[in-house]
Motif scaffolding. Sequence first.
Motif, PDB file in Angstrom:
ATOM      1  N   MET A   1      38.254  44.911  37.078  1.00 41.77           N
ATOM      2  CA  MET A   1      38.863  43.860  37.903  1.00 41.77           C
ATOM      3  C   MET A   1      39.765  44.487  38.948  1.00 41.77           C
ATOM      4  O   MET A   1      39.925  43.963  40.027  1.00 41.77           O
ATOM      5  N   SER A   2      40.391  45.593  38.645  1.00 49.47           N
ATOM      6  CA  SER A   2      41.317  46.188  39.599  1.00 49.47           C
ATOM      7  C   SER A   2      40.668  47.328  40.369  1.00 49.47           C
ATOM      8  O   SER A   2      41.331  48.113  40.996  1.00 49.47           O
ATOM      9  N   SER A   3      39.358  47.414  40.326  1.00 49.79           N
ATOM     10  CA  SER A   3      38.690  48.541  40.949  1.00 49.79           C
ATOM     11  C   SER A   3      38.226  48.229  42.364  1.00 49.79           C
ATOM     12  O   SER A   3      37.582  49.047  42.986  1.00 49.79           O
ATOM     13  N   SER A   4      38.563  47.031  42.861  1.00 47.49           N
ATOM     14  CA  SER A   4      38.070  46.633  44.174  1.00 47.49           C
ATOM     15  C   SER A   4      38.802  47.360  45.290  1.00 47.49           C
ATOM     16  O   SER A   4      38.348  47.393  46.414  1.00 47.49           O
ATOM     17  N   GLY A   5      39.968  47.925  44.986  1.00 46.45           N
ATOM     18  CA  GLY A   5      40.739  48.583  46.020  1.00 46.45           C
ATOM     19  C   GLY A   5      41.627  47.635  46.793  1.00 46.45           C
ATOM     20  O   GLY A   5      42.375  48.055  47.652  1.00 46.45           O
ATOM     21  N   GLU A   6      41.567  46.345  46.495  1.00 46.13           N
ATOM     22  CA  GLU A   6      42.435  45.404  47.184  1.00 46.13           C
ATOM     23  C   GLU A   6      43.826  45.455  46.554  1.00 46.13           C
ATOM     24  O   GLU A   6      43.962  45.619  45.337  1.00 46.13           O
ATOM     25  N   PRO A   7      44.836  45.291  47.386  1.00 51.21           N
ATOM     26  CA  PRO A   7      46.202  45.358  46.857  1.00 51.21           C
ATOM     27  C   PRO A   7      46.542  44.122  46.043  1.00 51.21           C
ATOM     28  O   PRO A   7      46.086  43.022  46.343  1.00 51.21           O
ATOM     29  N   ARG A   8      47.315  44.298  45.011  1.00 50.94           N
ATOM     30  CA  ARG A   8      47.767  43.146  44.234  1.00 50.94           C
ATOM     31  C   ARG A   8      48.790  42.331  45.021  1.00 50.94           C
ATOM     32  O   ARG A   8      48.752  41.113  45.046  1.00 50.94           O
ATOM     33  N   LYS A   9      49.701  43.036  45.666  1.00 47.94           N
ATOM     34  CA  LYS A   9      50.683  42.362  46.512  1.00 47.94           C
ATOM     35  C   LYS A   9      50.123  42.278  47.933  1.00 47.94           C
ATOM     36  O   LYS A   9      49.668  43.281  48.476  1.00 47.94           O
ATOM     37  N   ALA A  10      50.179  41.088  48.492  1.00 53.50           N
ATOM     38  CA  ALA A  10      49.678  40.940  49.851  1.00 53.50           C
ATOM     39  C   ALA A  10      50.535  41.773  50.812  1.00 53.50           C
ATOM     40  O   ALA A  10      51.761  41.741  50.729  1.00 53.50           O
ATOM     41  N   PRO A  11      49.926  42.517  51.723  1.00 56.10           N
ATOM     42  CA  PRO A  11      50.698  43.290  52.688  1.00 56.10           C
ATOM     43  C   PRO A  11      51.491  42.365  53.615  1.00 56.10           C
ATOM     44  O   PRO A  11      51.184  41.169  53.709  1.00 56.10           O
ATOM     45  N   PRO A  12      52.508  42.899  54.322  1.00 54.87           N
ATOM     46  CA  PRO A  12      53.273  42.081  55.265  1.00 54.87           C
ATOM     47  C   PRO A  12      52.347  41.364  56.244  1.00 54.87           C
ATOM     48  O   PRO A  12      51.389  41.952  56.736  1.00 54.87           O
ATOM     49  N   GLY A  13      52.634  40.080  56.492  1.00 58.15           N
ATOM     50  CA  GLY A  13      51.819  39.323  57.436  1.00 58.15           C
ATOM     51  C   GLY A  13      50.605  38.674  56.806  1.00 58.15           C
ATOM     52  O   GLY A  13      49.814  38.062  57.501  1.00 58.15           O
ATOM     53  N   SER A  14      50.468  38.796  55.499  1.00 58.53           N
ATOM     54  CA  SER A  14      49.310  38.199  54.854  1.00 58.53           C
ATOM     55  C   SER A  14      49.692  37.623  53.494  1.00 58.53           C
ATOM     56  O   SER A  14      50.742  37.942  52.943  1.00 58.53           O
ATOM     57  N   VAL A  15      48.850  36.742  53.004  1.00 58.58           N
ATOM     58  CA  VAL A  15      49.040  36.169  51.663  1.00 58.58           C
ATOM     59  C   VAL A  15      47.671  35.992  50.996  1.00 58.58           C
ATOM     60  O   VAL A  15      46.647  35.878  51.668  1.00 58.58           O
ATOM     61  N   TRP A  16      47.684  35.926  49.692  1.00 61.57           N
ATOM     62  CA  TRP A  16      46.503  35.525  48.949  1.00 61.57           C
ATOM     63  C   TRP A  16      46.384  34.012  49.023  1.00 61.57           C
ATOM     64  O   TRP A  16      47.368  33.303  48.836  1.00 61.57           O
ATOM     65  N   VAL A  17      45.187  33.515  49.280  1.00 66.73           N
ATOM     66  CA  VAL A  17      44.963  32.077  49.340  1.00 66.73           C
ATOM     67  C   VAL A  17      43.873  31.709  48.347  1.00 66.73           C
ATOM     68  O   VAL A  17      42.817  32.346  48.309  1.00 66.73           O
ATOM     69  N   CYS A  18      44.146  30.674  47.536  1.00 68.37           N
ATOM     70  CA  CYS A  18      43.123  30.151  46.637  1.00 68.37           C
ATOM     71  C   CYS A  18      42.205  29.245  47.431  1.00 68.37           C
ATOM     72  O   CYS A  18      42.639  28.222  47.959  1.00 68.37           O
ATOM     73  N   GLN A  19      40.958  29.615  47.504  1.00 61.70           N
ATOM     74  CA  GLN A  19      40.021  28.841  48.313  1.00 61.70           C
ATOM     75  C   GLN A  19      39.550  27.585  47.600  1.00 61.70           C
ATOM     76  O   GLN A  19      38.841  26.769  48.175  1.00 61.70           O
ATOM     77  N   ALA A  20      39.940  27.419  46.353  1.00 60.49           N
ATOM     78  CA  ALA A  20      39.579  26.219  45.610  1.00 60.49           C
ATOM     79  C   ALA A  20      40.621  25.117  45.785  1.00 60.49           C
ATOM     80  O   ALA A  20      40.285  23.953  45.967  1.00 60.49           O
ATOM     81  N   CYS A  21      41.910  25.461  45.737  1.00 61.89           N
ATOM     82  CA  CYS A  21      42.936  24.419  45.756  1.00 61.89           C
ATOM     83  C   CYS A  21      43.936  24.568  46.895  1.00 61.89           C
ATOM     84  O   CYS A  21      44.736  23.676  47.127  1.00 61.89           O
ATOM     85  N   GLY A  22      43.925  25.678  47.610  1.00 62.41           N
ATOM     86  CA  GLY A  22      44.795  25.816  48.775  1.00 62.41           C
ATOM     87  C   GLY A  22      46.170  26.375  48.480  1.00 62.41           C
ATOM     88  O   GLY A  22      46.992  26.482  49.385  1.00 62.41           O
ATOM     89  N   LYS A  23      46.439  26.710  47.234  1.00 60.91           N
ATOM     90  CA  LYS A  23      47.717  27.359  46.961  1.00 60.91           C
ATOM     91  C   LYS A  23      47.704  28.760  47.545  1.00 60.91           C
ATOM     92  O   LYS A  23      46.651  29.352  47.764  1.00 60.91           O
ATOM     93  N   TYR A  24      48.886  29.291  47.757  1.00 63.42           N
ATOM     94  CA  TYR A  24      48.951  30.645  48.288  1.00 63.42           C
ATOM     95  C   TYR A  24      50.021  31.428  47.537  1.00 63.42           C
ATOM     96  O   TYR A  24      50.959  30.855  46.993  1.00 63.42           O
ATOM     97  N   SER A  25      49.859  32.712  47.513  1.00 59.05           N
ATOM     98  CA  SER A  25      50.743  33.548  46.711  1.00 59.05           C
ATOM     99  C   SER A  25      50.855  34.925  47.322  1.00 59.05           C
ATOM    100  O   SER A  25      49.911  35.448  47.901  1.00 59.05           O
ATOM    101  N   LYS A  26      52.026  35.490  47.198  1.00 57.34           N
ATOM    102  CA  LYS A  26      52.214  36.862  47.642  1.00 57.34           C
ATOM    103  C   LYS A  26      51.659  37.832  46.608  1.00 57.34           C
ATOM    104  O   LYS A  26      51.211  38.924  46.927  1.00 57.34           O
ATOM    105  N   ASP A  27      51.692  37.402  45.373  1.00 57.97           N
ATOM    106  CA  ASP A  27      51.233  38.253  44.269  1.00 57.97           C
ATOM    107  C   ASP A  27      49.930  37.668  43.727  1.00 57.97           C
ATOM    108  O   ASP A  27      49.885  36.513  43.333  1.00 57.97           O
ATOM    109  N   ARG A  28      48.888  38.461  43.726  1.00 60.18           N
ATOM    110  CA  ARG A  28      47.590  37.930  43.342  1.00 60.18           C
ATOM    111  C   ARG A  28      47.563  37.440  41.907  1.00 60.18           C
ATOM    112  O   ARG A  28      46.777  36.571  41.547  1.00 60.18           O
ATOM    113  N   PHE A  29      48.408  38.017  41.066  1.00 65.86           N
ATOM    114  CA  PHE A  29      48.430  37.606  39.673  1.00 65.86           C
ATOM    115  C   PHE A  29      49.444  36.487  39.415  1.00 65.86           C
ATOM    116  O   PHE A  29      49.583  36.031  38.296  1.00 65.86           O
TER     117      PHE A  29
END
Length: 86
Positions: A1-29
């Motif tokens: 699961m963590s082998s994708s190379g994507e950062p867990r914490k969103a870099p400055p200027g970006s956020v993780w977005v749930c494409q199912a419900c629209g919530k957003y988070s700085k921390d993917r977990f």
Amino acid sequence: MSSSGEPRKAPPGSVWVCQACGKYSKDRFGDDPVKSRGWDASCMLNSALYDICQLNIDEATDRVTSIKGKDADGCCDWEFEFKQPA
Ligand SMILES: [Zn+2]
């Protein structure tokens, strides 16, 4: 699961977005209660990283309602301000 190379914490200027419900988070977990309230395991599975300037956010529900394409300028570099939980 963590082998994708994507950062867990969103870099400055970006956020993780749930494409199912629209919530957003700085921390993917969803470990930060202020910046990822309501974020759950399914959000993590449905999440993708977006630049903040791509997002249209509904102020009333605090959810992402739509996502714009990146513009040619490379988008924005401002940091998103998370609202405090009510
Ligand atoms: Zn979700």
